[in-house]
Design a protein around this motif. Structure first.
Motif, PDB file in Angstrom:
ATOM      1  N   LEU A 108     113.254 -26.544 101.233  1.00 36.65           N
ATOM      2  CA  LEU A 108     112.431 -26.035 102.333  1.00 36.65           C
ATOM      3  C   LEU A 108     110.964 -26.393 102.153  1.00 36.65           C
ATOM      4  N   LEU A 109     110.523 -26.433 100.891  1.00 36.38           N
ATOM      5  CA  LEU A 109     109.117 -26.700 100.582  1.00 36.38           C
ATOM      6  C   LEU A 109     109.034 -27.868  99.583  1.00 36.38           C
ATOM      7  N   PRO A 110     109.188 -29.095 100.087  1.00 32.59           N
ATOM      8  CA  PRO A 110     109.268 -30.246  99.181  1.00 32.59           C
ATOM      9  C   PRO A 110     108.071 -30.404  98.229  1.00 32.59           C
ATOM     10  N   SER A 111     106.912 -29.846  98.588  1.00 35.50           N
ATOM     11  CA  SER A 111     105.766 -29.969  97.675  1.00 35.50           C
ATOM     12  C   SER A 111     106.069 -29.335  96.317  1.00 35.50           C
ATOM     13  N   GLN A 112     107.031 -28.400  96.307  1.00 38.45           N
ATOM     14  CA  GLN A 112     107.401 -27.773  95.027  1.00 38.45           C
ATOM     15  C   GLN A 112     108.143 -28.727  94.098  1.00 38.45           C
ATOM     16  N   LEU A 113     108.556 -29.878  94.631  1.00 40.08           N
ATOM     17  CA  LEU A 113     109.220 -30.872  93.760  1.00 40.08           C
ATOM     18  C   LEU A 113     108.225 -31.518  92.807  1.00 40.08           C
ATOM     19  N   ILE A 114     106.950 -31.382  93.133  1.00 39.54           N
ATOM     20  CA  ILE A 114     105.942 -32.086  92.340  1.00 39.54           C
ATOM     21  C   ILE A 114     105.580 -31.265  91.101  1.00 39.54           C
ATOM     22  N   GLU A 115     106.143 -31.725  89.991  1.00 44.62           N
ATOM     23  CA  GLU A 115     105.915 -31.098  88.686  1.00 44.62           C
ATOM     24  C   GLU A 115     105.810 -32.230  87.681  1.00 44.62           C
ATOM     25  N   PRO A 116     104.607 -32.779  87.477  1.00 38.28           N
ATOM     26  CA  PRO A 116     104.472 -33.952  86.608  1.00 38.28           C
ATOM     27  C   PRO A 116     105.113 -33.729  85.238  1.00 38.28           C
ATOM     28  N   THR A 117     105.831 -34.760  84.782  1.00 37.92           N
ATOM     29  CA  THR A 117     106.569 -34.623  83.529  1.00 37.92           C
ATOM     30  C   THR A 117     105.724 -34.997  82.324  1.00 37.92           C
ATOM     31  N   ARG A 118     104.693 -35.843  82.534  1.00 45.24           N
ATOM     32  CA  ARG A 118     103.898 -36.255  81.371  1.00 45.24           C
ATOM     33  C   ARG A 118     102.403 -36.062  81.604  1.00 45.24           C
ATOM     34  N   GLY A 119     102.028 -35.775  82.849  1.00 52.38           N
ATOM     35  CA  GLY A 119     100.595 -35.708  83.172  1.00 52.38           C
ATOM     36  C   GLY A 119     100.177 -34.357  83.722  1.00 52.38           C
ATOM     37  N   LYS A 120      99.060 -34.384  84.452  1.00 57.59           N
ATOM     38  CA  LYS A 120      98.476 -33.144  84.977  1.00 57.59           C
ATOM     39  C   LYS A 120      98.721 -33.022  86.466  1.00 57.59           C
ATOM     40  N   LEU A 121      98.709 -31.781  86.941  1.00 55.82           N
ATOM     41  CA  LEU A 121      98.814 -31.527  88.378  1.00 55.82           C
ATOM     42  C   LEU A 121      97.582 -30.747  88.805  1.00 55.82           C
ATOM     43  N   LEU A 122      96.828 -31.341  89.732  1.00 57.75           N
ATOM     44  CA  LEU A 122      95.642 -30.656  90.229  1.00 57.75           C
ATOM     45  C   LEU A 122      95.785 -30.388  91.721  1.00 57.75           C
ATOM     46  N   TRP A 123      95.641 -29.131  92.092  1.00 55.46           N
ATOM     47  CA  TRP A 123      95.587 -28.766  93.512  1.00 55.46           C
ATOM     48  C   TRP A 123      94.115 -28.583  93.857  1.00 55.46           C
ATOM     49  N   LEU A 124      93.597 -29.506  94.667  1.00 56.32           N
ATOM     50  CA  LEU A 124      92.198 -29.441  95.074  1.00 56.32           C
ATOM     51  C   LEU A 124      92.203 -28.911  96.507  1.00 56.32           C
ATOM     52  N   VAL A 125      91.800 -27.668  96.676  1.00 54.09           N
ATOM     53  CA  VAL A 125      91.985 -27.028  97.982  1.00 54.09           C
ATOM     54  C   VAL A 125      90.684 -26.378  98.455  1.00 54.09           C
ATOM     55  N   ASP A 126      90.533 -26.255  99.765  1.00 50.92           N
ATOM     56  CA  ASP A 126      89.316 -25.590 100.243  1.00 50.92           C
ATOM     57  C   ASP A 126      89.585 -24.085 100.440  1.00 50.92           C
ATOM     58  N   ARG A 127      88.505 -23.356 100.680  1.00 57.45           N
ATOM     59  CA  ARG A 127      88.621 -21.887 100.781  1.00 57.45           C
ATOM     60  C   ARG A 127      89.590 -21.453 101.868  1.00 57.45           C
ATOM     61  N   ALA A 128      89.559 -22.177 102.994  1.00 60.62           N
ATOM     62  CA  ALA A 128      90.431 -21.794 104.109  1.00 60.62           C
ATOM     63  C   ALA A 128      91.899 -21.935 103.701  1.00 60.62           C
ATOM     64  N   ALA A 129      92.240 -23.032 103.054  1.00 58.33           N
ATOM     65  CA  ALA A 129      93.637 -23.242 102.644  1.00 58.33           C
ATOM     66  C   ALA A 129      94.046 -22.250 101.553  1.00 58.33           C
ATOM     67  N   ALA A 130      93.054 -21.849 100.742  1.00 51.91           N
ATOM     68  CA  ALA A 130      93.356 -20.941  99.624  1.00 51.91           C
ATOM     69  C   ALA A 130      93.295 -19.474 100.026  1.00 51.91           C
ATOM     70  N   SER A 131      92.999 -19.210 101.314  1.00 50.16           N
ATOM     71  CA  SER A 131      92.685 -17.835 101.721  1.00 50.16           C
ATOM     72  C   SER A 131      93.843 -16.847 101.546  1.00 50.16           C
ATOM     73  N   LYS A 132      95.066 -17.342 101.437  1.00 51.22           N
ATOM     74  CA  LYS A 132      96.190 -16.399 101.281  1.00 51.22           C
ATOM     75  C   LYS A 132      96.733 -16.334  99.845  1.00 51.22           C
ATOM     76  N   LEU A 133      96.102 -17.049  98.941  1.00 51.68           N
ATOM     77  CA  LEU A 133      96.585 -17.009  97.552  1.00 51.68           C
ATOM     78  C   LEU A 133      96.247 -15.641  96.965  1.00 51.68           C
ATOM     79  N   THR A 134      97.210 -15.088  96.224  1.00 47.61           N
ATOM     80  CA  THR A 134      96.962 -13.777  95.640  1.00 47.61           C
ATOM     81  C   THR A 134      96.648 -13.887  94.149  1.00 47.61           C
ATOM     82  N   GLY A 135      96.861 -15.065  93.608  1.00 47.57           N
ATOM     83  CA  GLY A 135      96.605 -15.261  92.183  1.00 47.57           C
ATOM     84  C   GLY A 135      97.796 -14.905  91.318  1.00 47.57           C
ATOM     85  N   GLU A 136      98.933 -14.621  91.949  1.00 46.22           N
ATOM     86  CA  GLU A 136     100.120 -14.241  91.160  1.00 46.22           C
ATOM     87  C   GLU A 136     100.958 -15.439  90.809  1.00 46.22           C
TER      88      GLU A 136
END
Ligand code: 6PG
Length: 252
Positions: free
Chosen positions: A224-252
């Motif tokens: 349902l949420l293909p972005s969850q497939l992205i889990e680098p096996t040898r490198g780093k994963l950076l989510w670079l997001v703006d405040r509007a996109a991050a507005s519903k994150l709860t930090g959990e």
């Protein structure tokens, strides 16, 4: 097992997302050049990368620092249209950046999506990756950096919810039928994207806020949420997001 490294960086707005990404790619490319190696990057389509491309071309300080001669550009996905089509991801990157900077033409590895046979387009690009990176049959291309966007439906690259490509584990590139567009997309597969040195998601806008929360904070449901497939096996994963996109994150 290797420790997973995921960072979520929240910046002010879409402009800041693009600028941060542009600065990052220049410093990654410079670091690679110090060790006299080519820097390989896979680009995505979408509005935020477009801004990033324009910054790389327009900001003289950044443009002059970028070691264009040693940067090789690839695409994580492409629409099934010729390169001069308004929907073409190549065309977008070319107009916003590549045609305006001193990058050698042989460093631009576009997906040849003018071929009417989408399956063939994917096979040709897979062959190009195998040739460029000199891969053995079971090896994955080691991109230094992969840029991704995320759609409000949770798709990334052209890995759309419920589509066949989500389950591909052998191929590097596939054609993927997307019902809602009634067309094929050409996309790198999750194992390829996950083999990069760094994967950077660029996400901006309030319309992405709920999906971003689900992708980052809900249990894995990658169909349902293909972005969850992205889990680098040898490198780093950076989510670079703006405040509007991050507005519903709860930090959990
Ligand atoms: C494409 C993409 C796609 C894109 C997202 C986000 O070809 O459209 O590669 O995956 O990155 O749809 O796009 P926006 O940044 O425009 O929302």
């Amino acid at each position: 097992m290797q420790k997973k490294i995921r960072e979520i960086r929240i910046v002010e707005n879409a402009e800041a997302v693009s600028r941060t990404a542009a600065e990052m790619v220049v410093s990654l490319a410079l670091k690679k050049r110090k060790s006299k190696k080519n820097f390989t990057v896979a680009l995505s389509g979408g509005s935020t990368p477009k801004k990033m491309f324009a910054i790389l071309a327009d900001d003289a300080a950044l443009c002059n620092r970028m070691p264009w001669g040693s940067v090789h550009f690839f695409w994580g996905d492409e629409r099934h249209v010729p390169p001069d089509h308004t929907d073409s991801n190549y065309r977008m990157a070319n107009e916003a950046m590549l045609s305006r900077v001193p990058v050698p033409p042989e460093n631009i590895h576009r997906i040849r999506s003018e071929n009417p046979d989408a399956g063939k387009v994917a096979e040709d690009y897979e062959r190009e990756l195998r040739g460029f990176f000199k891969l053995e049959v079971d090896q994955l291309p080691p991109f230094d950096c992969v840029f991704l966007g995320m759609g409000p439906d949770g798709h990334t690259a052209s890995l759309f919810p419920g589509t066949k490509a989500l389950h591909e584990r052998q191929r590097l590139v596939v054609s993927n039928w997307v019902d809602k567009f009634q067309s094929y997309r050409i996309t790198m597969t999750a194992p390829v994207l996950n083999n990069a040195g760094v994967v950077i998601f660029l996400v901006s806008g309030e319309d992405k806020a709920e999906t971003l929360r689900e992708v980052l904070e809900e249990q894995k449901q990658a169909d349902l949420l293909p972005s969850q497939l992205i889990e680098p096996t040898r490198g780093k994963l950076l989510w670079l997001v703006d405040r509007a996109a991050a507005s519903k994150l709860t930090g959990e």
